[in-house]
Each structure stands twice: as C-alpha cells, then as structure tokens.
Design an enzyme around this catalytic site. Structure first.
Site, PDB file in Angstrom:
ATOM      1  N   LYS A 299       0.992  -1.470  -0.214  1.00  0.00           N
ATOM      2  CA  LYS A 299      -0.152   0.092   0.083  1.00  0.00           C
ATOM      3  C   LYS A 299       1.185   1.173  -0.042  1.00  0.00           C
ATOM      4  O   LYS A 299       1.731   1.121   0.595  1.00  0.00           O
ATOM      5  CB  LYS A 299      -0.622  -0.204   1.198  1.00  0.00           C
TER       6      LYS A 299
ATOM      7  N   HIS B 231      -6.624  -7.111  12.897  1.00  0.00           N
ATOM      8  CA  HIS B 231      -5.362  -6.326  12.972  1.00  0.00           C
ATOM      9  C   HIS B 231      -5.526  -5.912  14.410  1.00  0.00           C
ATOM     10  O   HIS B 231      -6.180  -5.303  15.026  1.00  0.00           O
ATOM     11  CB  HIS B 231      -5.855  -4.612  12.293  1.00  0.00           C
TER      12      HIS B 231
ATOM     13  N   CYS C  74      14.254  23.542   4.570  1.00  0.00           N
ATOM     14  CA  CYS C  74      13.115  23.899   4.140  1.00  0.00           C
ATOM     15  C   CYS C  74      12.728  23.510   2.362  1.00  0.00           C
ATOM     16  O   CYS C  74      12.734  21.855   3.697  1.00  0.00           O
ATOM     17  CB  CYS C  74      14.780  25.166   3.239  1.00  0.00           C
TER      18      CYS C  74
ATOM     19  N   ASP D  82      12.192  22.694  -0.583  1.00  0.00           N
ATOM     20  CA  ASP D  82      13.657  21.762  -1.593  1.00  0.00           C
ATOM     21  C   ASP D  82      14.523  21.501  -1.069  1.00  0.00           C
ATOM     22  O   ASP D  82      15.921  21.093  -1.679  1.00  0.00           O
ATOM     23  CB  ASP D  82      13.505  23.146  -3.097  1.00  0.00           C
TER      24      ASP D  82
ATOM     25  N   TYR E 292      16.139  29.331   7.759  1.00  0.00           N
ATOM     26  CA  TYR E 292      14.986  30.251   7.903  1.00  0.00           C
ATOM     27  C   TYR E 292      15.495  30.060   9.874  1.00  0.00           C
ATOM     28  O   TYR E 292      15.272  29.016  10.549  1.00  0.00           O
ATOM     29  CB  TYR E 292      13.779  30.023   7.959  1.00  0.00           C
TER      30      TYR E 292
ATOM     31  N   ARG F 127     -10.084   0.494  14.629  1.00  0.00           N
ATOM     32  CA  ARG F 127     -10.484   1.070  13.812  1.00  0.00           C
ATOM     33  C   ARG F 127     -11.043   1.015  12.399  1.00  0.00           C
ATOM     34  O   ARG F 127     -11.976   1.567  11.889  1.00  0.00           O
ATOM     35  CB  ARG F 127      -8.709   1.377  13.272  1.00  0.00           C
TER      36      ARG F 127
ATOM     37  N   ARG G 203       0.593 -10.248   7.336  1.00  0.00           N
ATOM     38  CA  ARG G 203       0.150  -9.475   6.572  1.00  0.00           C
ATOM     39  C   ARG G 203       1.916  -8.985   6.741  1.00  0.00           C
ATOM     40  O   ARG G 203       2.042  -7.949   7.525  1.00  0.00           O
ATOM     41  CB  ARG G 203      -0.667  -8.453   6.567  1.00  0.00           C
TER      42      ARG G 203
HETATM   43  C1  LIG Z   1      -0.309  -1.128   6.488  1.00  0.00           C
HETATM   44  C2  LIG Z   1      -1.089  -2.832   7.153  1.00  0.00           C
HETATM   45  C3  LIG Z   1      -0.617  -4.216   7.427  1.00  0.00           C
HETATM   46  C4  LIG Z   1       1.232  -3.957   7.425  1.00  0.00           C
HETATM   47  O1  LIG Z   1       1.584  -3.330   8.685  1.00  0.00           O
HETATM   48  P1  LIG Z   1       3.736  -3.453   8.732  1.00  0.00           P
HETATM   49  O2  LIG Z   1       3.143  -3.159  10.802  1.00  0.00           O
HETATM   50  O3  LIG Z   1       4.111  -2.308   8.487  1.00  0.00           O
HETATM   51  O4  LIG Z   1       3.334  -4.988   9.188  1.00  0.00           O
HETATM   52  C5  LIG Z   1      -1.126  -4.980   7.739  1.00  0.00           C
HETATM   53  N1  LIG Z   1      -2.028  -5.018   7.926  1.00  0.00           N
HETATM   54  C6  LIG Z   1      -3.200  -4.023   8.087  1.00  0.00           C
HETATM   55  C7  LIG Z   1      -4.646  -3.820   7.707  1.00  0.00           C
HETATM   56  C8  LIG Z   1      -2.530  -2.473   7.240  1.00  0.00           C
HETATM   57  O5  LIG Z   1      -3.474  -2.225   6.729  1.00  0.00           O
END
Ligand SMILES: *Cc1c(COP(=O)(O)O)cnc(C)c1O
Length: 387
Positions: free
Chosen positions: A49, A179, A328, A330, A281, A147, A235
């Site tokens: 992602k 998750h 800054c 850039d 700055y 979430r 994941r």
């Molecule tokens: C981003 C994400 C992951 C990956 O998590 P990591 O900590 O980068 O391994 C797994 N599952 C879901 C739902 C996520 O949003």
C-alpha cells in the site's frame, strides 16, 4: 492533452543525478525470504500500500512475487487495480473501502475485497451480479483496535449474511482477518486479548459453515514475535522494506533486515560559515566556530520532515554529519565541519545506509516511526532501482 497523461511530458522530478530514492530489490528479496522462512508454513501477504511505503508499489510487488509471496495486500481498490495494470495476476486483498464504493472493478479484476459490515457484503453481492463473477471477500473483525471491521457484537449477523451470500454462489468468503493495535510492543497484553477475540470469531464462522482459505491477523511485528498468531498468512509490510517494526524485534527473531530504500543526494553547494553566522530560516542554528556547510537539494516537500532540523544526521563518506538549521521546502544544510574535504557533487546518504543513518535513526531523531520516514518521500524524488 492532459499533461499528467502525456507520456512525452518531462516528469516533474528532481534530476536523478542530483537526488533519488535508490531502491534495492535484492534487499527486499532478502528481507522477504528470510521472514517467509521464519513464518512458514504460514504464507506471506506482501503489503505494498501507499506506493509500497514510498518505495514504488509496482517494483516491490514484482520482487515480492518473485521471492515467493503468494498474496499482495493494499489499502484501496485503486491500488490493487494499479497492480493489475502493472501486470500482476495473483491474489490481492484490498481492505479500505469508502461508504459508497463500487466493488465492480475489483470483482471484475479478481481483487479480493474486505467486508466489515453487512452493507459492504451487499456491495460485493451487487458487484458480483453486475459483472457475473463470484466476488472474493475477506470478512474483517474489530478485535479491539477500534479502527475498522465488524464489532464482535455484529459478527454473528455478518457471518449469517455471508453464509447466505455464499449459498447464492455470488460471493465466496476467502478470508477472515483482524488487525493488532500493539504488536510492536511484545509485552503489551492487548495482543493476547485481541488474539482471543479473533480465535472465538474464527471458530464461530467455521461453526456456521464458512470455510475461508486465509485466516490472517499478524502484521510485521507479530510475524516476528508471535509464532502462535501467524495463522495461514502474515501481512508483511514494514519489515519487508528493511525497517524494524519495533525496538530490535527482527534481531531478536534472528532476522537481519537490510534497508530497501537509500535516499541519496549530491551536495549542490559547499560554503564556509564564520563563528556566529546564522543558518537557514530563523537562524535556529549558528556556527559555533568557523565551519563548512553543505547544501542538500531535498526538503520537506520531498518528505524530509521539518522536525529533522538540528536533530537528524546524514552520511557523507564515512562520517555522520548533522542537519543544521531549519529544513526548507526544497533543501537543507549540513555541517561538514572545519576544513572539510567535501566538494560540490559529493554524495550524501540521507538515510538507508546499512551502517546508518537508517530510517529508524531518523524516526528516533524526529519523534516518529520508520514507516513515516519512508512513506512520506514525495513524488518529486525519482525512484531508481539499483541492481
Ligand atoms: C499497513 C497494514 C499492514 C502492514 O503492517 P506492518 O506493520 O507494516 O507490517 C498489515 N495489515 C493492515 C490492515 C495494514 O493496514
């Protein structure tokens, strides 16, 4: 012609000879295969992602497939469809959908979608009817992170609806997942609590006749630290990119992570500052002595966090040197020290050098996490795949 679709239009990036995010596919391969071996027989869902956490989704997806990842994971359906356009044909799961989102392009392109509510299941059903294909759906449960996903109180109802959808032939429940909120801290009891809620929900789903091929709960941190939570797949996101998801979790699991992104730039100016001279700055830094300043052509518009001013370090040759003054939009300045040997054109590794600084060092300096350091690198920075 729309300039963004004109293939002859010059890319609005920094000249790759001046700065680039160098992506090392061999490092990604190494990280992924090392973790795949650790978690086997659980499989790896490579999470690409957010443009592969800033590394480039298409190249990371390709390398992950070559390294043996049977699944890819993304947040949005659009990200999944972009992978299809890049030629990927394997299983992909998307998990974040808008309230009115049309699942039809996903179903048509064999992208697995997520349903955390009966409404989302209905969207999948409608999409299946519209393209006369079976929708592949993963049911998501909220085990405590609050979430996304179905509330445990609504799980039975969601499973019941899913069984009905499966009976119609329009939907196949291919996965069940949740998750973890606190897996980066292995001592946090929240993970066990979430795991227990998840186990009950999976048992319930099986009890009512669902038979998904992929039960998945673990992110990188849990993949490394919790063999009992790997289920059918992990994941795998941040660790695949060579960044530790917590504090030394990979090393504790016997995994040596290699940074996949090295943010490289070349000094565009070198000048002398006298003792007391203010820099950048607001003059938040003044030279404590006569010294040499280097100018690095990357700024907060490129994802160099402004918080890095006067805290983070970069590598120049075999030295670590500090960012001085404010970052800054850039560009930013570094203190090369008195009588520095450095010249315009010399290479700077902003982060991602195996010997440091790594994204983790930048995260510590900026009060954030490695995820933010790499995923913020902007579209003006060209990505260069280095073999
Ligand atoms: C981003 C994400 C992951 C990956 O998590 P990591 O900590 O980068 O391994 C797994 N599952 C879901 C739902 C996520 O949003």
């Amino acid at each position: 012609m729309n300039p963004s679709t004109d293939p002859t239009a010059p890319a609005a990036t920094i000249d790759p000879a001046t700065a680039s995010a160098d992506i090392d596919p061999a490092a990604l391969w190494h990280n992924l295969t090392a973790i795949a071996e650790l978690v086997a027989p659980a499989r790896v869902m490579a999470v690409v992602k957010a443009d592969g956490y800033g590394h480039g989704a298409a190249v990371c997806a390709r390398v992950a497939r070559e390294a043996g990842a049977p699944w890819l994971g993304v947040a949005t359906i659009g990200e999944a469809l972009a992978l299809r356009r890049a030629g990927d044909t394997g299983p992909i799961l998307a998990w974040l959908h808008g309230p009115e989102e049309d699942f039809e392009p996903a179903v048509a392109d064999d992208v697995d979608v997520t349903a955390g509510s009966v409404d989302q299941l209905s969207s999948a059903l409608m999409a299946a009817a519209a393209c006369e294909k079976t929708a592949r759906v993963h049911l998501e449960l909220d085990t405590g992170m609050r979430r996304a996903g179905a509330d445990p109180g609504h799980w039975a109802q969601l499973c019941e609806a899913a069984v009905e959808c499966e009976r119609s032939g329009a939907v196949r429940i291919t996965g069940i997942w949740s998750h973890l909120a606190c897996a980066d801290d292995p001592a946090d009891p929240a993970t066990d609590a979430q795991a227990a809620v998840f186990a009950d929900a999976v048992a319930h789903a099986r009890g009512v006749g669902l038979d998904p091929e992929l039960i998945h709960l673990a992110n990188s941190a849990a993949a490394l630290t919790r063999p009992d939570l790997r289920h059918d797949a992990v994941r795998l996101g941040i660790a695949m990119y060579g960044i530790d998801p917590g504090d030394g979790l990979a090393a504790a699991a016997g995994i040596e992570l290699r940074p996949v992104m090295r943010l490289r730039a070349h000094l565009v100016a070198v000048r002398t500052a006298e003792a007391g001279d203010g820099v950048s700055y607001g003059f938040t830094w003044r030279a404590p002595r006569r010294t040499t300043l280097g100018l690095v052509p990357l700024g907060y518009a490129d994802g160099i966090l402004r918080a890095a001013g006067n805290t983070a370090q970069v590598r120049v040759g075999n030295r670590l040197v500090p960012i001085v003054g404010r970052v800054c939009m850039d560009q930013f300045m570094i203190d090369l020290g008195p009588d520095a040997p450095d010249a315009v054109g010399d290479e700077v590794t902003v982060f991602g050098a195996p010997a440091g600084p790594r994204a983790e060092d930048w995260a510590r300096a900026c009060g954030t996490i490695g995820y933010e350091i790499v995923s913020r690198i902007g579209s003006r920075v060209p990505r260069a795949v280095v073999e």
